[in-house]
Structures are given as C-alpha cells and as structure tokens.
Design a protein around this motif. Structure first.
Motif, short mmCIF file in Angstrom:
data_model
loop_
_atom_site.label_atom_id
_atom_site.label_comp_id
_atom_site.label_asym_id
_atom_site.label_seq_id
_atom_site.Cartn_x
_atom_site.Cartn_y
_atom_site.Cartn_z
N VAL A 120 7.63 -118.00 -28.79
CA VAL A 120 8.07 -116.76 -28.14
C VAL A 120 7.33 -115.56 -28.74
O VAL A 120 6.91 -114.65 -28.01
N ARG A 121 7.16 -115.57 -30.04
CA ARG A 121 6.40 -114.48 -30.68
C ARG A 121 4.95 -114.48 -30.19
O ARG A 121 4.36 -113.43 -29.95
N ASP A 122 4.39 -115.67 -30.05
CA ASP A 122 3.01 -115.77 -29.53
C ASP A 122 2.94 -115.24 -28.10
O ASP A 122 1.95 -114.63 -27.69
N ALA A 123 4.00 -115.49 -27.32
CA ALA A 123 4.03 -115.01 -25.94
C ALA A 123 4.02 -113.49 -25.89
O ALA A 123 3.44 -112.89 -24.97
N LEU A 124 4.64 -112.84 -26.87
CA LEU A 124 4.60 -111.37 -26.93
C LEU A 124 3.17 -110.89 -27.17
O LEU A 124 2.77 -109.85 -26.63
N GLN A 125 2.43 -111.63 -27.98
CA GLN A 125 1.02 -111.26 -28.18
C GLN A 125 0.22 -111.45 -26.90
O GLN A 125 -0.63 -110.62 -26.56
N ASP A 126 0.52 -112.52 -26.16
CA ASP A 126 -0.15 -112.72 -24.87
C ASP A 126 0.21 -111.60 -23.90
O ASP A 126 -0.64 -111.13 -23.13
N ALA A 127 1.47 -111.18 -23.92
CA ALA A 127 1.91 -110.09 -23.05
C ALA A 127 1.21 -108.80 -23.41
O ALA A 127 0.87 -107.99 -22.53
N MET A 128 0.96 -108.60 -24.70
CA MET A 128 0.23 -107.40 -25.13
C MET A 128 -1.17 -107.40 -24.55
O MET A 128 -1.66 -106.37 -24.06
N GLU A 129 -1.83 -108.54 -24.60
CA GLU A 129 -3.18 -108.63 -24.03
C GLU A 129 -3.14 -108.31 -22.53
O GLU A 129 -4.03 -107.62 -22.01
N ALA A 130 -2.10 -108.78 -21.83
CA ALA A 130 -1.97 -108.51 -20.41
C ALA A 130 -1.69 -107.03 -20.16
O ALA A 130 -2.23 -106.42 -19.23
N ALA A 131 -0.82 -106.44 -21.00
CA ALA A 131 -0.46 -105.03 -20.82
C ALA A 131 -1.65 -104.11 -21.06
O ALA A 131 -1.70 -103.00 -20.52
N LEU A 132 -2.61 -104.56 -21.86
CA LEU A 132 -3.77 -103.74 -22.18
C LEU A 132 -5.00 -104.16 -21.35
O LEU A 132 -6.13 -103.85 -21.72
N ALA A 133 -4.74 -104.82 -20.24
CA ALA A 133 -5.85 -105.29 -19.41
C ALA A 133 -6.69 -104.15 -18.88
O ALA A 133 -7.88 -104.32 -18.57
N ASN A 134 -6.09 -102.94 -18.77
CA ASN A 134 -6.85 -101.81 -18.21
C ASN A 134 -7.57 -100.99 -19.28
O ASN A 134 -8.11 -99.94 -18.97
N VAL A 135 -7.56 -101.46 -20.52
CA VAL A 135 -8.35 -100.76 -21.54
C VAL A 135 -9.82 -100.94 -21.19
O VAL A 135 -10.30 -102.07 -21.05
N PRO A 136 -10.55 -99.86 -21.02
CA PRO A 136 -11.93 -99.98 -20.53
C PRO A 136 -12.93 -100.31 -21.63
O PRO A 136 -12.67 -100.12 -22.82
N ALA A 137 -14.07 -100.78 -21.20
CA ALA A 137 -15.23 -100.89 -22.09
C ALA A 137 -16.05 -99.62 -21.92
O ALA A 137 -16.45 -99.29 -20.81
N PHE A 138 -16.24 -98.89 -22.98
CA PHE A 138 -16.94 -97.62 -22.92
C PHE A 138 -18.45 -97.84 -23.04
O PHE A 138 -18.90 -98.77 -23.73
N ASP A 139 -19.21 -96.99 -22.39
CA ASP A 139 -20.66 -97.02 -22.54
C ASP A 139 -21.06 -96.35 -23.85
O ASP A 139 -20.46 -95.36 -24.26
N GLY A 140 -22.07 -96.88 -24.50
CA GLY A 140 -22.61 -96.23 -25.69
C GLY A 140 -21.87 -96.57 -26.97
O GLY A 140 -21.10 -97.54 -27.05
N ARG A 141 -22.08 -95.73 -27.96
CA ARG A 141 -21.53 -95.94 -29.30
C ARG A 141 -20.15 -95.31 -29.40
O ARG A 141 -19.99 -94.10 -29.23
N VAL A 142 -19.16 -96.14 -29.71
CA VAL A 142 -17.77 -95.72 -29.73
C VAL A 142 -17.25 -95.71 -31.16
O VAL A 142 -17.47 -96.67 -31.92
N VAL A 143 -16.58 -94.64 -31.53
CA VAL A 143 -15.92 -94.54 -32.84
C VAL A 143 -14.46 -94.19 -32.58
O VAL A 143 -14.16 -93.21 -31.89
N VAL A 144 -13.54 -94.98 -33.11
CA VAL A 144 -12.12 -94.70 -32.95
C VAL A 144 -11.51 -94.49 -34.33
O VAL A 144 -11.74 -95.28 -35.25
#
Length: 532
Positions: free
Chosen positions: A317-341
């Motif tokens: 069940v805990r692993d499923a929450l991690q899978d859900a997180m990946e699904a919830a963040l599906a719209n996180v984009p790939a940025f062009d160029g050099r990215v610093v966060v």
C-alpha cells in the motif's frame, strides 16, 4: 583665478553592480529588504495556497485581516474571479468561501454569478455560512439574496451531496437548514430534512441510502447487522457503531479514492489489511492513474499520506502511494536547456505547509513541499542541478532514477539554519556556471544576505548571472506567500505562490515564453463571470 572644482563623495556614490536595479522598499517578516507584490498579485497568491492558519511567520488572524484588506483594495469582479479560480484550479476550501462571503457585502449580483461554482459542496456551503455568521466580512446575517442561494443549494442537492454535507459541525447542516428554512417540493427531500432535524418522518419516504442507514442501525441494535451490507453513507456516520472487520473492509472497498487515502491507518486499526485480498485491492485503487486524476489530488496530499502511514499499513500500500505520486506528477514538464532547482531547507521551512490547525495540522512541512518540487523536476529533467540552500548551498547528491518520494525525503532531511535566497545564485556566479531556467522554492523570508540600501542581494546576483546568460529566466515559488519577494517582478522573473501541480505547467509556459511575468493575475483575469 583658478576655477573651483566640486567633487562628489566617491565612497558614497561609487559605481556598483546592481545600481540600476529596483530598490527594495518593503520589508519581509524578518525585517530584511524585499519587494512588495501588488494587491491583485498578493491576493492571487494567497488564493492559490489558501492558508488561513498560523504559519511560521503569521497567525491565522493576521492572515484573515490581510486577505480582507486585499479584497477591499481590488475591484469586486477580480475578487469573484479569484474565488472561482481558487476553488476550481487551486481546489482550496477556506479561501474561496471567504472571498465569496466578502461579495455578500460588496456585490450580491456577482455573488449570484459565481456562487454555484465556488460553493460546490456541502462542506463549502457550511464554510460560507460560518464565515458570514462570524461577522468577519462585516455582517452577521446572510441577507435575502445569500439566503436564497443557500436555499437553492439545499433544494437541488442530491441525497449523496446532502449526506456528505451532514458530516461536520460549526455549523452543522441542521443549523444551516434551521437558519434558511428551505421549502422542499419533493416528498423525499421533506422527509430527509425532518430526519436531519430530528423531527417525525415517514421512513418509507426517505431516499434509499438514508432509508438503508436507518435499517442498518436497527439491525445493529438487534445484533443482526453483521449479515447486512454496510449502507453507502459517509463512513463518519458509521464510526459510532460496532462494525465487524468484514464491514470495515466493505467500507474500504466502496470508499472514494480520497477517503481511502485519508484513512489507511484507520483501516489498519480495524484489521482491514488482514482480510484476504484487501491490501492488494486498496493498493490497486490508490495507484490507478485514472482514479488519481479524477480525485484531483495534490502532490503534497500524497506525501502527507505517505509520511503519516504507520507500520501496520502493508508495504504494498505504501508502494502504491509512491506510484500514485508518479501519476499525480505526470504533467511535470521537461524543460529545455540547463535547469537549476533550488529548494530552501532553512529553519523557517519546518512549519506545516497549511499552517497550524490544532489536531488537523498537516504532517507535511514547507520543506517537504520544496523538496517535492525539486525531486519532481529532477525526475522529469535528469540533467537538472539541485542546489538546496539555507545560509549557504548544501551539497547533496541525488539519483534522478530514484522515486520522487525517496529524493524528497533525502532533501527534507537536511533542514536548518538561516535563510539566504541569494546563496544558490551566488554559487552559480562564483562557478561562472550557465543556466537557462532557475527555480527557487522558498518562503522568501531571506535575511542572512540583507543589505541596507538598494536592490536585494538576490536581484544583484541574478543581474550578474544574466550578464553571462541573457536568456535565462528565474522562477520564485513561494510556499507561504506573505506579500513580499526577493526578486522584483519583470519579464525574466516570475513570482508564483502555491504548491499545487498546476504550478509546474505555469512554470513551463513561462520558461518557453508562452506567458508573461504577470501570468498569475492573468490566469485569474481569464475566468469568465458569465458561465453558470
């Protein structure tokens, strides 16, 4: 006669990088120089986060006063649009109800236009009524038009909506019904209101789910309910009953995605995971991408569930929450160029992200959300550079192939120290490094790098970086917006408040030049007030 020459004081007026940058005329909660946001932008950011509770720097009353003052400084139409945006895009509860309540005083016609889009659930209805009755917005009675709007909701809600609304107090739904006196036409609705108020009713006239609930309670009293199906009512209506493990398993199977996410420990206490197949069934529900999308779950809510789960919750069940997180963040984009966060891991980031709310205080801290943003960006941008900072940059190696939860946990474990928002920019300048997109995630309460005059140190360091990288863009995500920023808004600098997954899309649009620095206000201005 020799001409007299007047020389300026070169120590006082010496040339300096950043001399043409805007002066920081405001101060943050640490008393350090900062830039003030406009009333519209500040209200927009507060609406995005929806914090009306005590935070590290401000108590709930100060937050409320601030929102009310801002709502008075902007035109009522913008307040109405902000209320709709905060509910529909930000999925907030307190803030949109408060903004709608201010319209009950300022412009009831606008309230009429947006009421159904903001007050879209029983919880929101009770919030709205409580805020108006409190006197916080300048009146203690609903007034004729708001009263009719509340009546309309009660007379058009489905049985399922009414049952959900009946859970909770201050005020209870019964209080609201007594206050506005709806006049139902349907027999089932009249019977239901009588049942809610504890008045005599004809059980045969009750709608089916409520009727089943009444039969189930009688069965429990007679000791024969163990063989009966659990009625599909909000589970809070059942918790006072002595339910069997099998019945708790029924509740878990029938529960909504959000309800299951919020009650994993409750299910564990009642032995649900000991029932054959239940751990697998709950895990399947939690990781279902379509269910995650339909639930409109915020990433930090998943982190909250993951952090809060006890040892009795199975690993699957805990692993499923991690899978859900990946699904919830599906719209996180790939940025062009050099990215610093750059996630802020200073001491002030240890406060709960939704403020201190007594027993309802979130287990997720500001630092967890900052780490979550950084880990999510790294997940979709493996070459991105992550530079956590407090008084200085903290060196930490992360594996982009690790899960978002794993990397967020690693980042959040290094918190402490003072706040220095310019530290990662200064480090990049010291290295002569190049960057295309720099994302700063903080509470903006920088003080270690405070200067007495002129621009903030963050602006000075950004100006130096721009000399090397003229196309670079800076995004400042403020986890708990308090109305100031360390980077003045302009074409290459975006200030955004909040922690919903919509932030990622907006940052991508800005990085690609598809929206301007004033986009946050611009997004709200796009809201139509004519759609019912």
């Amino acid at each position: 006669m020799q001409e007299e020459r007047l020389m300026v004081n070169t120590q006082l007026f010496h040339s300096s990088k950043g001399a043409l940058l805007p002066q920081a005329k405001a101060t943050n909660h640490q008393g350090a120089p900062a830039y003030a946001l406009s009333p519209r932008h500040h209200l927009a950011q507060l609406a995005a986060t929806g914090c009306l509770s005590q935070t590290f720097y401000a108590n709930a009353e100060a937050q409320l006063d601030q929102v009310l003052a801002l709502a008075q400084q902007v035109d009522p139409a913008f307040v109405a649009k902000t209320a709709v945006y905060a509910r529909s895009a930000g999925h907030m509860k307190d803030m949109p109800a408060l903004l709608a309540a201010t319209l009950a005083v300022r412009d009831v016609a606008l309230l009429n236009d947006v009421f159904g889009r903001v007050i879209d659930s029983g919880k929101m209805l009770r919030n709205f009524v409580q805020i108006v009755r409190s006197g916080a917005v300048g009146r203690k009675s609903l007034g004729s038009r708001p009263k009719k709007l509340v009546q309309h909701w009660l007379l058009n809600a489905s049985e399922k909506q009414l049952l959900a609304a009946s859970v909770g107090n201050a005020p209870s739904l019964a209080d609201v019904v007594k206050m506005v006196h709806p006049k139902p036409v349907e027999a089932w609705r009249a019977a239901w209101f009588a049942w809610l108020l504890g008045k005599p009713f004809v059980e045969a006239e009750l709608p089916p789910t409520t009727r089943a609930f009444e039969r189930f309670k009688r069965g429990m009293a007679l000791g024969v309910a163990s063989s009966m199906d659990v009625p599909q009512v909000p589970f809070q209506m059942l918790t006072a009953l002595e339910l069997s493990t099998a019945q708790w398993a029924q509740i878990a199977r029938a529960g909504s995605w959000q309800m299951v996410r919020q009650n994993l420990n409750t299910f564990a206490r009642h032995g649900v995971f000991g029932v054959q197949g239940m751990a697998e069934a709950i895990a399947a529900k939690l990781r279902d991408p379509q269910a995650v999308a339909k639930a409109r779950v915020l990433p930090y809510q998943l982190m909250s569930a993951f952090v809060a789960t006890g040892d009795a919750v199975p690993a699957i069940v805990r692993d499923a929450l991690q899978d859900a997180m990946e699904a919830a963040l599906a719209n996180v984009p790939a940025f062009d160029g050099r990215v610093v966060v750059c996630p802020d891991v200073s001491g002030s980031m240890s406060s709960p992200v939704t403020g201190h709310r007594g027993s309802a205080t979130s287990s997720v801290r500001c630092i967890d959300v900052a780490a979550l943003v950084a880990a999510a960006v790294l997940r979709k941008n493996p070459s991105a550079r992550v530079m956590p900072f407090e008084q200085a940059v903290v060196k930490l190696a992360l594996n982009p192939r690790d899960s978002v939860m794993t990397n967020a946990k690693a980042l959040a474990s290094i918190g402490g120290g003072g706040t220095n928002c310019s530290a990662p920019l200064a480090w990049l300048n010291w290295e002569k490094a190049e960057a295309d997109v720099v994302i700063l995630v903080s509470d903006n309460e920088s003080w270690v790098d405070a200067r007495r005059h002129g621009a903030t140190q963050t602006m000075r360091e950004w100006a130096e970086l721009k000399q090397r990288c003229p196309q670079a863009k800076l995004v400042c995500i403020d986890i708990q917006p308090h109305g100031t920023t360390q980077a003045a808004e302009r074409a290459d600098i975006l200030n955004v408040g909040g922690f919903s997954d919509a932030v990622f899309t907006l940052v991508a649009q800005f990085a690609q030049g598809q929206t301007g620095a004033d986009h946050w206000v611009g997004e709200i201005d796009k809201v139509s007030l004519n759609v019912q």
